[in-house]
Design an enzyme around this catalytic site. Structure first.
Site, PDB file in Angstrom:
ATOM      1  N   ASN A  40      -9.622   2.401   3.160  1.00 20.41           N
ATOM      2  CA  ASN A  40      -9.620   3.112   1.911  1.00 20.41           C
ATOM      3  C   ASN A  40      -9.440   4.543   1.904  1.00 20.41           C
ATOM      4  O   ASN A  40      -8.717   4.969   1.141  1.00 20.41           O
ATOM      5  CB  ASN A  40     -10.483   2.633   0.861  1.00 20.41           C
ATOM      6  CG  ASN A  40     -10.195   1.049   0.474  1.00 20.41           C
ATOM      7  OD1 ASN A  40      -9.443   0.730  -0.272  1.00 20.41           O
ATOM      8  ND2 ASN A  40     -11.078   0.257   1.078  1.00 20.41           N
ATOM      9  N   THR A  74      -2.217   7.523   3.827  1.00 22.81           N
ATOM     10  CA  THR A  74      -1.984   8.582   4.836  1.00 22.81           C
ATOM     11  C   THR A  74      -1.348   7.944   6.032  1.00 22.81           C
ATOM     12  O   THR A  74      -1.531   6.695   6.170  1.00 22.81           O
ATOM     13  CB  THR A  74      -3.372   9.466   4.967  1.00 22.81           C
ATOM     14  OG1 THR A  74      -4.285   8.534   5.709  1.00 22.81           O
ATOM     15  CG2 THR A  74      -3.805  10.189   3.927  1.00 22.81           C
ATOM     16  N   GLU A  78     -11.748  -6.248   3.128  1.00 23.57           N
ATOM     17  CA  GLU A  78     -11.520  -4.987   4.025  1.00 23.57           C
ATOM     18  C   GLU A  78     -12.631  -4.655   4.975  1.00 23.57           C
ATOM     19  O   GLU A  78     -13.914  -4.133   3.896  1.00 23.57           O
ATOM     20  CB  GLU A  78     -11.015  -3.887   3.056  1.00 23.57           C
ATOM     21  CG  GLU A  78      -9.606  -3.832   2.426  1.00 23.57           C
ATOM     22  CD  GLU A  78      -9.344  -2.981   1.497  1.00 23.57           C
ATOM     23  OE1 GLU A  78      -8.006  -2.995   1.167  1.00 23.57           O
ATOM     24  OE2 GLU A  78     -10.000  -2.217   1.113  1.00 23.57           O
ATOM     25  N   LYS A 108      -3.217 -13.430  -1.865  1.00 27.88           N
ATOM     26  CA  LYS A 108      -3.279 -12.184  -1.164  1.00 27.88           C
ATOM     27  C   LYS A 108      -4.452 -11.402  -1.804  1.00 27.88           C
ATOM     28  O   LYS A 108      -4.615 -11.421  -3.165  1.00 27.88           O
ATOM     29  CB  LYS A 108      -2.002 -11.410  -0.943  1.00 27.88           C
ATOM     30  CG  LYS A 108      -1.498 -10.882  -2.385  1.00 27.88           C
ATOM     31  CD  LYS A 108      -1.934  -9.394  -3.064  1.00 27.88           C
ATOM     32  CE  LYS A 108      -1.987  -8.336  -1.978  1.00 27.88           C
ATOM     33  NZ  LYS A 108      -2.554  -7.327  -2.567  1.00 27.88           N
ATOM     34  N   THR A 151      -0.771  -7.172   1.587  1.00 23.17           N
ATOM     35  CA  THR A 151      -0.911  -5.547   1.929  1.00 23.17           C
ATOM     36  C   THR A 151      -1.982  -4.923   2.903  1.00 23.17           C
ATOM     37  O   THR A 151      -1.564  -5.142   4.055  1.00 23.17           O
ATOM     38  CB  THR A 151      -1.184  -5.035   0.590  1.00 23.17           C
ATOM     39  OG1 THR A 151      -2.521  -5.545  -0.168  1.00 23.17           O
ATOM     40  CG2 THR A 151      -0.259  -5.040  -0.566  1.00 23.17           C
ATOM     41  N   THR A 162      -5.985  -5.179  -4.587  1.00 26.72           N
ATOM     42  CA  THR A 162      -5.228  -5.968  -5.639  1.00 26.72           C
ATOM     43  C   THR A 162      -5.195  -7.347  -5.064  1.00 26.72           C
ATOM     44  O   THR A 162      -4.945  -7.503  -3.862  1.00 26.72           O
ATOM     45  CB  THR A 162      -3.946  -5.396  -5.690  1.00 26.72           C
ATOM     46  OG1 THR A 162      -3.794  -4.809  -4.799  1.00 26.72           O
ATOM     47  CG2 THR A 162      -3.274  -4.988  -6.865  1.00 26.72           C
TER      48      THR A 162
END
EC number: 2.3.1.35
Length: 405
Positions: free
Chosen positions: A400, A405, A276, A178, A152, A189
């Site tokens: 995040n 968006t 991230e 992942k 993702t 997740t």
């Protein structure tokens, strides 16, 4: 950027375990976002699942069905099918029913998995429309494509593989995972799939999965958020020409356990390395605890502290933040005069105060590194635990903030 995470290593095929990838266009047109995995008949399957009370519809269904003679695992990305109530459960059942229709197995032999945005209806028709293409793509050599298909916000696919010999037979253990955000597994997740061609009884396999997860997936954290969809599965196809492992003992079991644990550790740490916005890979070692839980409490308090994580991002050796986190971890009757804290090999605090030999230049030199170890000696006993985490960067906030968006 991924910290110390390069291209995938060689992912050895596992006899009796096939993977197929297709595009349903759930989030982006043309993206391969549906993965079907086929287990040979007679395979045993074990799993660990999220402890989040708002667990996703596919998790509910997979937990119910994992005791069955599982033949297929169905994963979609781009939509978590979580927070969707009864319609979400019905949607998960519909996708597995369609796969059952196409393959001739019972729907109860199919486990669903989803990852992506929470709270949106699952696009059942899109997934159903991609299933035949995924089935047509099934191959034992598709591990790398599947690792990409389950991503993702990940920037790189994650996988690991081990092989070992026993009585002249080669046993393979291969896995993929992942995850890059919403990572604080508690099972777990995050998704993980590991397969071996060893023959293993279900009870032994389940305990092996639990132990492996507890030493790897359950020791990583990026942001402290436990996902609604976390799952990690271990499949044993039994295709290797060796006797069944039906007890957690003996040389063959020991070799398999080591291989499974190494694969679990590699793919779990890869999630942290690809966290991230991460610019640092951080190991938090807590030693000298009176019990394992207090070591974990201290480790997670340090690993989750926004002040420590932002100091790590800034390469600022603000060691007072570490002491403050240790002090608020809730360890009963903590004697701070026994606590030592190290950045790498540099002692920054000794017996609860600034180390006499410590200089800011020493701390800064450690904090400039991409891989940093924070070691805390509690001086209370002989228990130890290790947590792996990241820093907290501007990019994490951006990713995040812009996720939908």
């Amino acid at each position: 950027m991924a910290v110390g995470l390069g291209p995938l290593p060689t992912l050895h095929p596992v006899a009796g375990f096939e993977l197929g990838i297709a595009s349903a266009g759930i989030k982006r047109p043309g993206r391969k976002d549906v993965v079907v995995m086929r287990c040979a008949e007679g395979s045993t399957v074990a799993g660990v699942f999220t402890l989040n009370a708002f667990c996703a519809a596919p998790v509910i269904l997979a937990k119910k069905r994992v005791q069955n003679a599982v033949r297929y695992l169905l994963t979609n990305t781009g939509n978590a099918n979580a927070g969707t109530g009864e319609p979400g459960l019905a949607a998960a059942e519909r996708t597995t029913a369609k796969l059952a229709e196409l393959t001739g197995v019972d729907a109860s032999q199919i486990l669903p998995y989803s990852t992506g945005v929470i709270g949106e209806p699952l696009p059942v028709e899109k997934i159903e429309g991609a299933l035949q293409a995924a089935l047509d793509d099934l191959s034992e050599n598709n591990w790398e494509a599947a690792a990409t298909g389950i991503m993702t916000t990940d920037t790189l696919p994650k996988g690991a593989s081990r092989q070992f010999q026993h009585d002249g037979v080669t046993i393979t253990v291969t896995g993929i995972s992942k995850g890059a955000g919403m990572i604080r597994p508690n099972m777990a997740t995050m998704l993980g799939y590991i397969a071996t061609d060893a023959k293993v009884s279900r009870d032994v396999l389940q305990n092996l999965m639990l132990d492996g997860a507890n030493k790897s997936f359950n020791r990583i954290t990026i942001d402290g958020d436990t996902s609604t969809n976390d799952c990690c599965m271990l499949i044993a196809t039994g295709k290797a020409a060796l006797p069944e492992i039906n007890r957690a003992e003996g040389e063959l079991f020991a070799k398999l356990k080591q291989a499974v644990f190494e694969v679990c550790m590699d793919v779990a740490q890869a999630i942290v390395r690809d966290g991230e916005g991460a610019t640092k890979f951080v190991t938090v070692e807590v030693n000298g605890g009176g019990n394992h839980q207090e070591c974990l409490d201290v480790g997670y308090t340090v690993a989750h502290s926004p002040l420590i994580k932002t100091a790590l991002f800034a390469s600022d050796p603000n060691w007072g933040r570490i002491l403050a986190a240790v002090g608020r971890a809730g360890v009963p009757d903590l004697d701070v005069s026994k606590i030592d804290v190290f950045l790498g090999e540099v002692c920054i605090a000794s017996r609860g105060a600034r180390a006499a030999t410590y200089t800011e230049a020493q701390g800064s030199a450690v904090m400039q590194q991409e891989e940093i170890t924070i070691r805390i000696e509690l001086g209370r006993g002989d228990c130890s635990e290790t947590i792996w985490t990241t820093d907290l960067s501007h990019e994490y906030v951006k990713i995040n903030a812009e996720y939908r968006t």
